[in-house]
Structure formats: C-alpha cells, structure tokens
Motif scaffolding. Structure first.
Motif, PDB file in Angstrom:
ATOM      1  N   GLN A 242       0.823  -1.210   0.000  1.00  0.00           N
ATOM      2  CA  GLN A 242       0.000   0.000   0.000  1.00  0.00           C
ATOM      3  C   GLN A 242       0.863   1.268   0.000  1.00  0.00           C
ATOM      4  N   ASN A 243       0.598   2.159  -0.986  1.00  0.00           N
ATOM      5  CA  ASN A 243       1.240   3.484  -1.095  1.00  0.00           C
ATOM      6  C   ASN A 243       2.746   3.430  -1.364  1.00  0.00           C
ATOM      7  N   HIS A 244       3.290   2.274  -1.705  1.00  0.00           N
ATOM      8  CA  HIS A 244       4.732   2.159  -1.954  1.00  0.00           C
ATOM      9  C   HIS A 244       4.984   1.644  -3.366  1.00  0.00           C
ATOM     10  N   GLN A 280       7.054   7.012   2.935  1.00  0.00           N
ATOM     11  CA  GLN A 280       5.718   7.468   3.317  1.00  0.00           C
ATOM     12  C   GLN A 280       5.709   7.958   4.765  1.00  0.00           C
ATOM     13  N   ASP A 285       0.226   1.943   9.906  1.00  0.00           N
ATOM     14  CA  ASP A 285       0.890   0.848   9.205  1.00  0.00           C
ATOM     15  C   ASP A 285       0.327   0.746   7.787  1.00  0.00           C
ATOM     16  N   TYR A 286       1.003  -0.068   6.951  1.00  0.00           N
ATOM     17  CA  TYR A 286       0.566  -0.244   5.564  1.00  0.00           C
ATOM     18  C   TYR A 286       0.333  -1.727   5.265  1.00  0.00           C
ATOM     19  N   TYR A 287      -0.612  -1.980   4.374  1.00  0.00           N
ATOM     20  CA  TYR A 287      -0.926  -3.348   3.982  1.00  0.00           C
ATOM     21  C   TYR A 287       0.118  -3.883   2.986  1.00  0.00           C
ATOM     22  N   SER A 314       5.540   4.294  13.518  1.00  0.00           N
ATOM     23  CA  SER A 314       4.125   4.222  13.143  1.00  0.00           C
ATOM     24  C   SER A 314       3.225   4.694  14.282  1.00  0.00           C
ATOM     25  N   ALA A 318      -3.029  -0.348  10.501  1.00  0.00           N
ATOM     26  CA  ALA A 318      -3.619  -0.227   9.168  1.00  0.00           C
ATOM     27  C   ALA A 318      -5.125  -0.464   9.259  1.00  0.00           C
TER      28      ALA A 318
END
Length: 602
Positions: A242-244, A280, A285-287, A314, A318
C-alpha cells in the motif's frame, strides 16, 4: 595388528583430512531436519512440513561461487528429495533433487547435497519435489549475493527481506494427493499465506479472529530489497504494498531494467526482487497484499493474503480497504503487457565482470525447435492425467541419469515428440535429446483455460515472446532479440504461447516441467538430455561418492556405519573418517575406483 607403515599412512590421511576441513572458507554448510509439525496458519490446526522446526524453512544465504553443503535428514514418513529452484547445478545434475536424476532419501535417512553456485547471483527458493509435499511446506528462500569485486547496478539496500507467498489448503499434501489420484480437481484454496502466516484481520467478516499474520518492521528513509517468491500450488498472485512503489531490480538471477510498479503479477514458481524505499509518513501501518489473479474476485476475496508493513515510528494500525488490484477484467492483455515490459539489463555485470549483453542470443542459430502443447486433463487408462504433446510423463523406478551412468537399458526413450502427437494420449517415459552446445527454441502452447508456469532446471532461458492464439513460424517476427529477460520460470497465459531460447551448455539430465503443482503431479513434465560426445570431467562431474541407489540398481546400495550419537563433532568426524579409511582398500565402487560410502541410516 596394523603395521607401522600402515599407521603412518593413516596419520598422513588424517592430517590431510584435518587440513582440508579447516581450510574451507569458500564452503557454506547447512543442516536441514525435515519433519512434520502442527501449525494453524489459517486458524485451523494442521500438519505442515517444517525445516529445523520452522515453517517456512531457513534462508540459504551464500555468495557467487561458494560451495554449498546441505545435509538433509528425512524425518517424514515418506521419501524426500529437495530441489533448488533456479540454481543451475553447473556440471552436476546429480544434485538437482528430482526423480530424473536422484533416488529419493528414505524416511529416517540423511543425505548431503554438495553443489557450487557457479557464476550465479539472484533470488531463488528450494522445496521438496516429491509426493505433492510442497503443498504442506518444506520451502524456503535462496539468496546468492555478488562477490564484493562485482558491482551491483543499484545502491546497496539496507536489508534483504525474503517473502514466500502462495495459495494454501487446510488439508495436508496427502489428502490433496488423494483428491488428485481420485480424478478430482483440488477446488478453491482456503487462503493465501505470506511467509507461512495467514491474513491480517482487515475485514471482520472475511477474516476470523486469532490468526497470526506477517509483520515486516522497517525504518523511515531506508531502502529494502524484497525478494518475493510464489511457492504456491496453482494460483497466480498480484503482489503490492500500500502506497509504496516496487522498483523491480532482479528476477531469478538476472538484473532487470529498473522500472517502478504499483503491483506485479507473480506466477507459480517465479521470484522477483524489488527495491522499496520507506518514503511514506507513518500515520498508520501499511498493507502488504497477495491476491489471486484471473479468478472471480468477489468469490476469491476470502483467500487474499495480507501482511503488515510497520514503520518504526508508526502511529496506528492499518485500517480501511486494501489497495486495489489491477482493474483489467475487460483487458486480458494488461498482465501480458506487464510481463513483456520486464527487460534484461544488458549493461549490468552479473556474476562475472563482463556485461550480460555480451551474449547476443538473437544472432545465434537455432538447432532444435520444440512446440510443447498442453491441454485440459485427459483420461488415460482410467486415470486422470495431464500431458505435453499428448505424452503424460511417467517417472521411472531407476532415475534417468543413474540409468545412463550404469548403462541400464529400457528405462526411457529419447524421442519426445517435437509437436503434438496424433492419436490418443499416452503415459510414457519419453525425454528430449538435446544437442550439446546447441541452441534450442521451445514454444509453450497453453491450450488450457488456466494460467500455467513452466520451469527448466539447469538453465536460465531467454523469454523472447508471448502472445494470445496459436504460435506459428510467423510469430518469430514478434520476438525480442535484444533484451528478453533470462530466467528459469515463465508464465504461459491461457489460450496463448510463450517462446524461450536455451543455450544447451550444461551437461546433464534436466527437468522441464509445469510449476503448477497439480498439473506437474499428474504428468506435465519431461527431461532434456544434454551429453558431451567427448566424455570429460570438464563438462560433467562424476557420480558423487554418496549417491543413493534404487530401482534396477538397488543392490548397489551399501552402508558403512550407523549413526554415532552423544559425541562431540570432532570425535564424530575422526571416528567416521577412521572407519571410512579402514574400509578404503576393500570398498570399491562398481566402476573399479576406490570410494567412500557416506550415506547411512539415522
């Protein structure tokens, strides 16, 4: 009683043994204890295959040209072979770990693989190759690093992150095997695992509580090399964070032209490595997501693999919907065009200092052409089987390479058809007779409705073309003859073809197979035999001293000593060496050469 001269000779051998043992800085050794453990990756207790008590198994981390020793102890209740997917085993198909070259390791036995990662770099994985065992685990990553004197075509990442993704069933491999043997499909998997763990509970309805999920801890501003392998059974997966951005850097031993992807389709048996910069903010957190491709998404949502990327600063968990997969339901060329966009970095050095592009494959004359066509499963002699060119491969009781070495006849025929046969399909042991130092063109024609992956041991082939429809001679006009990626596993889309070129410079017997575990298990494979007409140890190493024997050669199996326990390692080495030395003058192999027999029961 031994004479003084005999004792003197004994100590000379012991001195040589010790000096050899302590001077092996270029050798990396691993001990693998392969056993069953109980785990609950999807919240349901089940039997999985672990290595040293771990699922997935440990990462093999070595450097170009290292010698690698892996002592495998089989604590399963059935035969075992480990194969090293993408490791080329230069000059020694004896170590390949598939039934065409090796007798299996029986239960309660151990056997040591010895091979060199000669002139290779990159990201690969290992797994058990028999009896559908990969469906229960036994897999792990392989990293082959550049030597320090060879530059890599990007800044050194702050850390390597091996990731194993794959579809998963809560039934173990023996139950799945029974399903296939009974003539049935496996059906939809129960989930997708990331590093042996189930999904993060991103959705309370789809994901039950209490499932352990994978968390990857990172630091802001740093760049990580994610080495992602699809070790599953039959499901193509889309990988995304996610977002990367995923900056593609290498695949199965070849540096790529560096391109950013928001997501990438990774098919069964394939490995990619991405450079991911932690750029980011850390509000949450990111998935990390691995979701099924080319399926009904609304039905398959419950099998999505989800992990967590957690920044060290963080501020929260997420939440919310997962990042979207490719929206290509009405564009069947999206994934193929993405695959075509992956190009070889011809200006980068690989394992050697010369540029990869110095090997101009597009100007080499082709010596053999094989069109390997698969179809949906068929019934042969009352059994459900899969085929290539109408042949469903039957593994012989005596491995092909072993049969050749000892001149055992009627094990196989070297007349695999160059195109589909006419008439009914057959179950036979037919292999391809390759031309040493020839240049083979292989076209994989997928006339099934499912995505397929194909792999070849012993080589990296050049993926030069793929398209929908039937391949014809005119299709060569679309080939990429300059920077097609060199890799060991390629995808073949349903109703489409993929063409590869192979430089047959590695002597041995090499498996070419469907990586989809179910179609491989049911017969979709063969072997390519590459023989130097002038036998020499320069192109193939002799049979290893610890070779196992089976089939027509079972009577050759010998045992010298049993397991020695509760001794320190030095004592074990000295006792083992002394026993072997005392047997040295009386133990002859069947070609008349003196040999040490190392295999033993545990």
């Amino acid at each position: 009683m031994a004479s003084f001269s005999s004792l003197s000779l004994l100590f000379v051998y012991i001195s040589l043994f010790l000096s050899y043992s302590y001077a092996e800085d270029a050798t990396v050794s691993y001990d693998f204890v392969v056993s069953y453990i109980t785990a609950s990756p999807l919240g349901v207790p089940q039997q999985v295959i672990a290595i040293n008590g771990k699922f997935p198994g440990p990462v093999i981390n070595v450097t170009t040209n290292n010698n690698v020793k892996v002592n495998v102890k089989n604590k399963l209740d059935e035969d075992l072979l480990m194969t090293w997917d993408g490791v080329q085993q230069r000059r020694t198909s004896w170590q390949d770990g598939v039934l065409g070259t090796n007798c299996p390791i029986p239960p309660k036995w151990n056997w040591t693989y010895n091979f060199q990662v000669k002139d290779q770099i990159g990201s690969f994985f290992y797994f058990p190759s028999l009896n559908f065992q990969r469906a229960s685990g036994g897999f792990g990553g392989i990293i082959i690093n550049n030597r320090d004197v060879i530059a890599i075509p990007f800044s050194t990442p702050d850390q390597d992150v091996p990731i194993m993704i794959g579809d998963w069933y809560t039934s173990n491999h023996t139950a799945l095997r029974r399903t296939l043997n009974g003539g049935k499909d496996l059906g939809m998997p129960d989930g997708v695992l990331i590093n042996g763990k189930g999904p993060y509970r991103y959705n309370d309805t789809l994901v039950p509580d209490g499932i352990d999920f994978e968390t990857i801890d990172v630091h802001p501003g740093k760049t990580y090399r994610f080495r992602v392998s699809n070790v599953g059974i039959s499901t193509s997966l889309n990988f995304r964070i996610q977002n990367h951005n995923l900056l593609l850097a290498e695949t199965e031993g070849s540096y790529t032209v560096q391109q950013n992807y928001t997501s990438l389709d990774i098919h069964v048996g394939q490995t990619y490595s991405f450079l991911v910069t932690m750029d980011q903010n850390a509000s949450t957190d990111y998935y990390i997501v691995a979701s099924a491709r080319f399926v009904n998404e609304s039905v398959w949502r419950r099998v999505t693999g989800v992990g967590i990327l957690r920044y060290s600063n963080s501020k929260g968990k997420a939440s919310g919907p997962l990042p979207e997969p490719p929206q290509d339901q009405f564009d069947k060329t999206f994934s193929m065009n993405q695959a075509r966009s992956i190009r070889w970095n011809v200006s980068a050095s690989g394992a050697r200092p010369n540029p990869q592009g110095s090997f101009k494959y597009g100007s080499i004359n082709v010596t053999d052409v094989y069109v390997l066509r698969n179809k949906p499963p068929v019934t042969i002699d009352g059994k459900r089987r899969t085929t290539l060119n109408g042949i469903s491969f039957v593994n012989p009781h005596t491995p092909i390479r072993l049969a050749d070495w000892y001149k055992v006849k009627n094990v196989y025929t070297a007349d695999f058809p160059k195109g589909p046969i006419t008439g009914p399909p057959k179950m036979e042991t037919k292999i391809i007779n390759g031309t040493f130092r020839g240049f083979m063109e292989v076209i994989f024609q997928n006339n099934d409705t499912k995505m397929q992956s194909y792999h070849m041991d012993g080589y990296a082939f050049f993926v030069v073309g793929m398209d929908y429809g039937e391949w014809t001679n005119n299709s060569r006009g679309t080939y990429n003859k300059w920077d097609g990626i060199a890799r060991s596993t390629t995808q073949v889309f349903p109703g489409a073809w993929t063409a590869v070129l192979i430089s047959l410079d590695n002597v041995g017997i090499w498996n070419i197979r469907a990586e989809n575990l179910d179609t491989w298990y049911l017969g979709q494979e063969t072997y390519v035999k590459v023989v130097n007409p002038e036998p020499t140890n320069k192109t193939e190493l002799p049979i290893p001293d610890n070779a196992l024997f089976c089939g027509a050669l079972s009577s050759r199996q010998k045992y010298v000593f049993n397991k020695i326990t509760k001794h320190n390692p030095f004592s074990i080495s000295m006792i083992s060496f002394s026993i072997l030395l005392l047997n040295f003058t009386t133990s002859l192999d069947y070609s008349g050469h003196k040999t040490f027999l190392l295999q033993h029961r545990s």
